[in-house]
Design a protein around this motif. Sequence first.
Motif, PDB file in Angstrom:
ATOM      1  N   ALA A 114      57.205   9.687  54.092  1.00  0.00           N
ATOM      2  CA  ALA A 114      55.951   9.055  54.536  1.00  0.00           C
ATOM      3  C   ALA A 114      55.622   7.898  53.600  1.00  0.00           C
ATOM      4  CB  ALA A 114      54.814  10.072  54.528  1.00  0.00           C
ATOM      5  N   ARG A 115      55.338   6.738  54.164  1.00  0.00           N
ATOM      6  CA  ARG A 115      54.926   5.584  53.382  1.00  0.00           C
ATOM      7  C   ARG A 115      53.753   4.959  54.105  1.00  0.00           C
ATOM      8  NH1 ARG A 115      57.899   5.268  49.104  1.00  0.00           N
ATOM      9  NH2 ARG A 115      58.139   3.131  48.570  1.00  0.00           N
ATOM     10  N   LYS A 116      52.786   4.565  53.328  1.00  0.00           N
ATOM     11  CA  LYS A 116      51.589   3.970  53.907  1.00  0.00           C
ATOM     12  C   LYS A 116      51.407   2.586  53.316  1.00  0.00           C
ATOM     13  CE  LYS A 116      49.513   8.456  54.586  1.00  0.00           C
ATOM     14  NZ  LYS A 116      48.427   9.347  54.304  1.00  0.00           N
ATOM     15  N   THR A 117      50.916   1.694  54.119  1.00  0.00           N
ATOM     16  CA  THR A 117      50.670   0.331  53.670  1.00  0.00           C
ATOM     17  C   THR A 117      49.176   0.145  53.469  1.00  0.00           C
ATOM     18  OG1 THR A 117      52.579  -0.449  54.907  1.00  0.00           O
ATOM     19  CG2 THR A 117      50.972  -2.094  54.237  1.00  0.00           C
ATOM     20  N   VAL A 118      48.827  -0.424  52.331  1.00  0.00           N
ATOM     21  CA  VAL A 118      47.437  -0.719  52.038  1.00  0.00           C
ATOM     22  C   VAL A 118      47.197  -2.199  52.289  1.00  0.00           C
ATOM     23  CG1 VAL A 118      47.852  -1.115  49.573  1.00  0.00           C
ATOM     24  CG2 VAL A 118      45.588  -0.462  50.337  1.00  0.00           C
ATOM     25  N   SER A 119      46.044  -2.505  52.897  1.00  0.00           N
ATOM     26  CA  SER A 119      45.623  -3.886  53.117  1.00  0.00           C
ATOM     27  C   SER A 119      44.335  -4.116  52.340  1.00  0.00           C
ATOM     28  CB  SER A 119      45.358  -4.154  54.599  1.00  0.00           C
ATOM     29  OG  SER A 119      46.535  -4.030  55.340  1.00  0.00           O
ATOM     30  N   ILE A 120      44.199  -5.289  51.768  1.00  0.00           N
ATOM     31  CA  ILE A 120      42.993  -5.660  51.040  1.00  0.00           C
ATOM     32  C   ILE A 120      42.331  -6.804  51.803  1.00  0.00           C
ATOM     33  CG2 ILE A 120      42.025  -6.456  48.839  1.00  0.00           C
ATOM     34  CD1 ILE A 120      43.538  -3.803  48.597  1.00  0.00           C
ATOM     35  N   ARG A 121      41.032  -6.666  52.034  1.00  0.00           N
ATOM     36  CA  ARG A 121      40.284  -7.732  52.708  1.00  0.00           C
ATOM     37  C   ARG A 121      38.860  -7.757  52.160  1.00  0.00           C
ATOM     38  NH1 ARG A 121      36.754  -5.193  55.902  1.00  0.00           N
ATOM     39  NH2 ARG A 121      37.381  -3.258  56.942  1.00  0.00           N
ATOM     40  N   LEU A 122      38.163  -8.861  52.421  1.00  0.00           N
ATOM     41  CA  LEU A 122      36.757  -8.931  52.031  1.00  0.00           C
ATOM     42  C   LEU A 122      35.970  -7.875  52.786  1.00  0.00           C
ATOM     43  CD1 LEU A 122      36.152 -12.784  51.907  1.00  0.00           C
ATOM     44  CD2 LEU A 122      36.308 -11.211  49.970  1.00  0.00           C
ATOM     45  N   ALA A 123      35.035  -7.245  52.104  1.00  0.00           N
ATOM     46  CA  ALA A 123      34.186  -6.236  52.732  1.00  0.00           C
ATOM     47  C   ALA A 123      33.183  -6.902  53.668  1.00  0.00           C
ATOM     48  CB  ALA A 123      33.449  -5.446  51.658  1.00  0.00           C
ATOM     49  N   THR A 124      32.817  -6.192  54.721  1.00  0.00           N
ATOM     50  CA  THR A 124      31.797  -6.646  55.664  1.00  0.00           C
ATOM     51  C   THR A 124      30.700  -5.585  55.751  1.00  0.00           C
ATOM     52  OG1 THR A 124      32.744  -5.584  57.623  1.00  0.00           O
ATOM     53  CG2 THR A 124      33.598  -7.795  57.033  1.00  0.00           C
ATOM     54  N   GLY A 130      48.303   3.872  43.704  1.00  0.00           N
ATOM     55  CA  GLY A 130      48.392   2.452  43.353  1.00  0.00           C
ATOM     56  C   GLY A 130      47.353   1.585  44.035  1.00  0.00           C
ATOM     57  N   ILE A 131      46.428   2.191  44.766  1.00  0.00           N
ATOM     58  CA  ILE A 131      45.405   1.423  45.487  1.00  0.00           C
ATOM     59  C   ILE A 131      44.458   0.727  44.516  1.00  0.00           C
ATOM     60  CG2 ILE A 131      43.455   1.617  47.084  1.00  0.00           C
ATOM     61  CD1 ILE A 131      45.062   4.003  48.361  1.00  0.00           C
ATOM     62  N   GLY A 132      44.059   1.424  43.460  1.00  0.00           N
ATOM     63  CA  GLY A 132      43.174   0.824  42.461  1.00  0.00           C
ATOM     64  C   GLY A 132      43.807  -0.407  41.830  1.00  0.00           C
ATOM     65  N   ARG A 133      45.072  -0.314  41.495  1.00  0.00           N
ATOM     66  CA  ARG A 133      45.766  -1.454  40.878  1.00  0.00           C
ATOM     67  C   ARG A 133      45.879  -2.618  41.867  1.00  0.00           C
ATOM     68  NH1 ARG A 133      50.779  -1.700  36.765  1.00  0.00           N
ATOM     69  NH2 ARG A 133      50.827  -3.962  36.641  1.00  0.00           N
ATOM     70  N   ALA A 142      39.991  -1.698  50.444  1.00  0.00           N
ATOM     71  CA  ALA A 142      41.388  -1.350  50.692  1.00  0.00           C
ATOM     72  C   ALA A 142      41.387  -0.458  51.919  1.00  0.00           C
ATOM     73  CB  ALA A 142      41.971  -0.602  49.504  1.00  0.00           C
ATOM     74  N   THR A 143      42.254  -0.778  52.877  1.00  0.00           N
ATOM     75  CA  THR A 143      42.347   0.039  54.080  1.00  0.00           C
ATOM     76  C   THR A 143      43.773   0.533  54.265  1.00  0.00           C
ATOM     77  OG1 THR A 143      42.806  -1.839  55.549  1.00  0.00           O
ATOM     78  CG2 THR A 143      40.483  -1.244  55.215  1.00  0.00           C
ATOM     79  N   MET A 144      43.879   1.674  54.907  1.00  0.00           N
ATOM     80  CA  MET A 144      45.169   2.249  55.276  1.00  0.00           C
ATOM     81  C   MET A 144      45.021   2.807  56.683  1.00  0.00           C
ATOM     82  SD  MET A 144      46.235   4.285  51.805  1.00  0.00           S
ATOM     83  CE  MET A 144      47.946   4.531  52.203  1.00  0.00           C
ATOM     84  N   ALA A 145      46.095   2.784  57.420  1.00  0.00           N
ATOM     85  CA  ALA A 145      46.083   3.352  58.768  1.00  0.00           C
ATOM     86  C   ALA A 145      46.190   4.870  58.672  1.00  0.00           C
ATOM     87  CB  ALA A 145      47.226   2.785  59.595  1.00  0.00           C
ATOM     88  N   ASP A 177      46.558   8.178  63.514  1.00  0.00           N
ATOM     89  CA  ASP A 177      46.360   7.599  64.847  1.00  0.00           C
ATOM     90  C   ASP A 177      46.494   6.081  64.838  1.00  0.00           C
ATOM     91  OD1 ASP A 177      45.839  10.158  65.859  1.00  0.00           O
ATOM     92  OD2 ASP A 177      43.701   9.986  65.358  1.00  0.00           O
ATOM     93  N   GLY A 178      46.803   5.510  63.672  1.00  0.00           N
ATOM     94  CA  GLY A 178      46.940   4.066  63.569  1.00  0.00           C
ATOM     95  C   GLY A 178      45.635   3.335  63.313  1.00  0.00           C
ATOM     96  N   GLU A 179      44.541   4.061  63.220  1.00  0.00           N
ATOM     97  CA  GLU A 179      43.225   3.461  62.979  1.00  0.00           C
ATOM     98  C   GLU A 179      43.069   3.148  61.495  1.00  0.00           C
ATOM     99  OE1 GLU A 179      38.604   4.938  63.061  1.00  0.00           O
ATOM    100  OE2 GLU A 179      40.011   5.816  64.486  1.00  0.00           O
ATOM    101  N   GLU A 180      42.606   1.926  61.176  1.00  0.00           N
ATOM    102  CA  GLU A 180      42.397   1.526  59.785  1.00  0.00           C
ATOM    103  C   GLU A 180      41.191   2.259  59.207  1.00  0.00           C
ATOM    104  OE1 GLU A 180      44.131  -0.725  57.650  1.00  0.00           O
ATOM    105  OE2 GLU A 180      45.653  -0.476  59.212  1.00  0.00           O
ATOM    106  N   ARG A 181      41.365   2.765  58.001  1.00  0.00           N
ATOM    107  CA  ARG A 181      40.311   3.517  57.327  1.00  0.00           C
ATOM    108  C   ARG A 181      40.132   2.953  55.922  1.00  0.00           C
ATOM    109  NH1 ARG A 181      41.026   9.364  54.995  1.00  0.00           N
ATOM    110  NH2 ARG A 181      38.984   9.581  54.072  1.00  0.00           N
ATOM    111  N   VAL A 182      38.882   2.743  55.510  1.00  0.00           N
ATOM    112  CA  VAL A 182      38.587   2.270  54.154  1.00  0.00           C
ATOM    113  C   VAL A 182      38.873   3.411  53.178  1.00  0.00           C
ATOM    114  CG1 VAL A 182      36.781   1.460  52.577  1.00  0.00           C
ATOM    115  CG2 VAL A 182      36.893   0.568  54.913  1.00  0.00           C
ATOM    116  N   VAL A 183      39.732   3.140  52.189  1.00  0.00           N
ATOM    117  CA  VAL A 183      40.106   4.155  51.206  1.00  0.00           C
ATOM    118  C   VAL A 183      39.704   3.758  49.785  1.00  0.00           C
ATOM    119  CG1 VAL A 183      41.973   5.084  52.616  1.00  0.00           C
ATOM    120  CG2 VAL A 183      42.457   3.241  50.988  1.00  0.00           C
TER     121      VAL A 183
END
Length: 189
Positions: free
Chosen positions: A20-30, A122-125, A78-81, A84-90
Amino acid sequence: MSEPVEQPPVAPRLGDPAGARKTVSIRLATLADAEAIRTIYNVEVENHTSTFDLVARSVEEQRSWLTERSGAFAAVVATMANRDGEERVVGFASLSPYKERAAYRPTVENSVYVSRDHGGLGIGRTMMEHLIELARDSGFHSMIARIEASSEASRALHVACGFELVGVEKEVGRKFNRWLSTAVMQKML
């Protein structure tokens, strides 16, 4: 800088399904992230010493906090799917003014919080590296982190990102019936 930044997959935690591998995305918060950020933060307020806040935030207070985080003093998530593929703030991180007086304006303070369910990935880093770039791009000269002194994980994260310990403020806070000290760490940008 509002474009999401895709990061490489992070290593799975022990107990995750093999491979299992998950990809983290970083974006500006809304403002739409207020509830997720509030949930992560309030766990820390109510159960841990990573923040010296004593009272949990309401959704309205979290929205107000987010409204104040724009321009140079940004907040990111930071979000991860999920399965179900839904992005979740982690996790979330932010830049804040270090002090009110004008001479301190070239310095910024950082905060980083990762959901307890996603620690050690590694999300914090990833968020810290993004914050450092935001601070540089905004023209700041130095970044300060004020960390509860016994938090080895947070101190190690900051060291890994180039911060150094510049002092310890002894017994400056009180939470859960104990005195807390603050490690002050700094990175020159």
